[in-house]
Design a protein around this motif. Structure first.
Motif, short mmCIF file in Angstrom:
data_model
loop_
_atom_site.label_atom_id
_atom_site.label_comp_id
_atom_site.label_asym_id
_atom_site.label_seq_id
_atom_site.Cartn_x
_atom_site.Cartn_y
_atom_site.Cartn_z
N LEU A 50 0.83 -1.21 0.00
CA LEU A 50 0.00 0.00 0.00
C LEU A 50 0.86 1.26 0.00
CD1 LEU A 50 -2.71 -1.09 2.60
CD2 LEU A 50 -2.95 -0.96 0.10
N ILE A 51 1.92 1.24 0.83
CA ILE A 51 2.82 2.39 0.86
C ILE A 51 3.51 2.57 -0.48
CG2 ILE A 51 4.92 3.33 1.92
CD1 ILE A 51 4.12 1.88 4.50
N GLY A 52 3.95 1.45 -1.07
CA GLY A 52 4.60 1.51 -2.38
C GLY A 52 3.69 2.09 -3.45
N THR A 53 2.43 1.75 -3.39
CA THR A 53 1.46 2.31 -4.36
C THR A 53 1.34 3.81 -4.19
OG1 THR A 53 0.21 0.24 -4.34
CG2 THR A 53 -0.91 2.19 -5.17
N ALA A 54 1.26 4.26 -2.92
CA ALA A 54 1.16 5.70 -2.66
C ALA A 54 2.42 6.42 -3.14
CB ALA A 54 0.94 5.94 -1.17
N VAL A 55 3.58 5.84 -2.86
CA VAL A 55 4.84 6.45 -3.28
C VAL A 55 4.93 6.52 -4.79
CG1 VAL A 55 7.35 6.15 -3.33
CG2 VAL A 55 6.10 5.82 -1.19
N HIS A 244 9.89 13.03 -0.62
CA HIS A 244 11.18 12.58 -0.10
C HIS A 244 10.99 11.71 1.14
CE1 HIS A 244 15.45 12.81 0.91
NE2 HIS A 244 15.09 13.12 2.14
N TYR A 245 10.17 12.15 2.07
CA TYR A 245 9.95 11.39 3.31
C TYR A 245 9.26 10.06 3.03
CZ TYR A 245 11.02 15.88 5.50
OH TYR A 245 11.64 17.06 5.88
N PHE A 246 8.20 10.09 2.22
CA PHE A 246 7.46 8.87 1.92
C PHE A 246 8.34 7.85 1.21
CE2 PHE A 246 2.79 10.52 1.93
CZ PHE A 246 2.97 10.92 3.24
N THR A 247 9.17 8.34 0.30
CA THR A 247 10.05 7.43 -0.44
C THR A 247 11.03 6.74 0.50
OG1 THR A 247 9.89 8.78 -2.45
CG2 THR A 247 11.73 7.25 -2.31
N TRP A 248 11.62 7.49 1.41
CA TRP A 248 12.61 6.89 2.30
C TRP A 248 11.96 6.00 3.35
CZ3 TRP A 248 17.47 5.83 1.89
CH2 TRP A 248 18.25 6.54 0.96
N ILE A 249 10.75 6.31 3.78
CA ILE A 249 10.02 5.39 4.67
C ILE A 249 9.82 4.05 3.97
CG2 ILE A 249 7.77 4.93 5.74
CD1 ILE A 249 7.62 7.94 6.37
N TRP A 293 16.26 0.56 -5.75
CA TRP A 293 16.95 1.33 -6.79
C TRP A 293 15.96 1.91 -7.78
CZ3 TRP A 293 17.43 0.87 -12.12
CH2 TRP A 293 18.40 1.70 -12.71
N VAL A 294 14.97 1.13 -8.18
CA VAL A 294 13.97 1.61 -9.15
C VAL A 294 13.21 2.80 -8.59
CG1 VAL A 294 11.81 1.04 -10.32
CG2 VAL A 294 13.72 -0.58 -10.38
N PHE A 295 12.71 2.68 -7.37
CA PHE A 295 11.93 3.77 -6.79
C PHE A 295 12.80 5.01 -6.57
CE2 PHE A 295 8.62 0.74 -6.11
CZ PHE A 295 7.45 1.47 -5.89
N PHE A 296 14.01 4.80 -6.06
CA PHE A 296 14.89 5.94 -5.81
C PHE A 296 15.27 6.64 -7.12
CE2 PHE A 296 19.11 7.81 -5.59
CZ PHE A 296 18.95 8.69 -4.53
N THR A 297 15.60 5.87 -8.15
CA THR A 297 16.02 6.47 -9.43
C THR A 297 14.87 7.25 -10.07
OG1 THR A 297 17.58 4.65 -9.77
CG2 THR A 297 17.03 5.98 -11.68
N MET A 298 13.65 6.71 -10.00
CA MET A 298 12.49 7.45 -10.49
C MET A 298 12.33 8.76 -9.74
SD MET A 298 9.84 4.25 -10.84
CE MET A 298 8.41 5.32 -10.98
N ASN A 299 12.50 8.69 -8.43
CA ASN A 299 12.43 9.88 -7.58
C ASN A 299 13.50 10.90 -8.00
OD1 ASN A 299 12.67 11.77 -5.51
ND2 ASN A 299 12.39 10.28 -3.87
#
Length: 352
Positions: A50-55, A244-249, A293-299
């Motif tokens: 669920l968190i991943g979907t929101a991010v 930024h906060y949601f991604t790192w959580i 890595w995928v989520f961070f790089t997209m960010n």
């Protein structure tokens, strides 16, 4: 302006290598925590999904917003190209002796045209230098790997002195005039308008032609204002901070959730076979690192695009656009080829 068809995967990995090392350390540490706590410390996978979907939604919103800023900036500078060509054409045709009170020689008329064209190039120069000036909210170029990229490309505004560059196009009196002005590109357009009015009073420009040229200057003011608006209005910090906060959580709890999931797989295998290899749980490390890595790089790609004039490799190529306009105008003015500058240097397939 990136000229390759795709961004090479190897260079993207180098660009994010420090974060990748951090992800590996985090993943290994959380798997060890999971194993040595006898699987007591774990995290269910449903909340992480669920968190991943929101991010993912937040990152998508940021990427679209950043691309919108880049595309708007490119449209503005495309309009500057068109207005510059119009100004060059009108300058060539409208300045003549048809209504002159004291006709000038062709050489003198050519000098008047040249002064206006060169002053316009000075305006382009002042504008691109202003767009490269750092702002307090611009942080992309403070990151280590972005600094590495900055050293691998050629950004003229970071390498060439402003006064030395712009003095090629303005007289000493004009240089003294703009020296005391904060917004030098606006001051140059004021000089341009004043010069056109003087030519109109001498009859070297017909009144109707003068109004047409003033309309072009109005267009340039409009383009300048739009470009300055993007430069001076940052991507809203509340959205950037939340993302930024949601991604790192998400990134910090993902490896533990992955370890819990692979731990369940290991338990099921042990129940059926009576034995389960220890490496099953350790598979969560590479899977976690890939997803992180995928989520961070997209960010990060979205963050790089927030400020399209900052000087990164993916910015709008305002230096190359300005130099292209200059070459076009000076060639049509009839200047010698050896007097016209070449395009700016291309390094690592990037031209700024």
């Amino acid at each position: 302006m990136y000229t390759r068809k795709v961004f090479p995967f190897k260079e993207m990995m180098l660009w994010t290598r420090f974060e990748t090392y951090l992800f590996i350390i985090i993943a290994i540490a959380e798997v060890l925590l999971f194993i040595y706590s006898d699987q007591i410390i774990q995290f269910p996978f449903t909340p992480i999904a669920l968190i991943g979907t929101a991010v993912a939604f937040i990152i998508g919103f940021q990427s679209n917003s950043a691309y919108g800023r880049i595309w708007e900036a490119r449209q503005i500078w495309g309009a500057i190209v068109n207005s510059s060509r119009t100004l060059g054409m009108m300058t060539q045709d409208f300045i003549n002796n048809d209504h002159a009170k004291n006709p000038l020689s062709e050489e003198e008329l050519h000098q008047e045209r040249k002064t206006i064209i060169h002053r316009h190039i000075a305006w382009l120069t002042a504008l691109r230098y202003a767009m490269r000036q750092p702002r307090t909210w611009e942080y992309v170029m403070n990151e280590k790997t972005n600094k590495e990229w900055a050293n691998m490309i050629y950004v003229p505004e970071f390498k060439e002195n402003f006064e030395t560059t712009i003095s090629q196009y303005l007289s000493k009196e004009e240089m003294n005039y703009i020296a005391s002005k904060t917004n030098k590109q606006t001051a140059i357009l004021y000089l341009q308008s004043n010069h056109l009015r003087t030519l109109k009073e001498k009859g070297l420009i017909w009144e109707f032609s003068f109004l047409e040229l003033e309309n072009v200057l109005e267009e340039l003011f409009t383009h300048q204002g739009k470009s300055e608006r993007i430069k001076n209005f940052p991507y809203p910090r509340q959205f950037a901070s939340i993302m930024h906060y949601f991604t790192w959580i998400f990134l910090l709890i993902l490896p533990l959730a992955m370890a819990s999931q692979f731990g369940e797989i290991a338990t099921k295998i042990a129940a059926k076979t009576g034995h389960c290899p220890n490496w099953i749980t350790w598979l969560s490390v590479p899977f976690s690192v890939v997803v992180m890595w995928v989520f961070f790089t997209m960010n990060r790609i979205g963050r790089v695009g927030e400020n399209p004039f900052e000087g990164s490799a993916n910015d709008v190529p305002i230096s190359a656009i300005s130099r292209g306009i200059e070459i076009d105008l000076r060639q049509n003015l009839g200047e010698k080829e050896e007097d016209i500058p070449k395009g700016f240097e291309i390094r690592n397939d990037v031209q700024m």
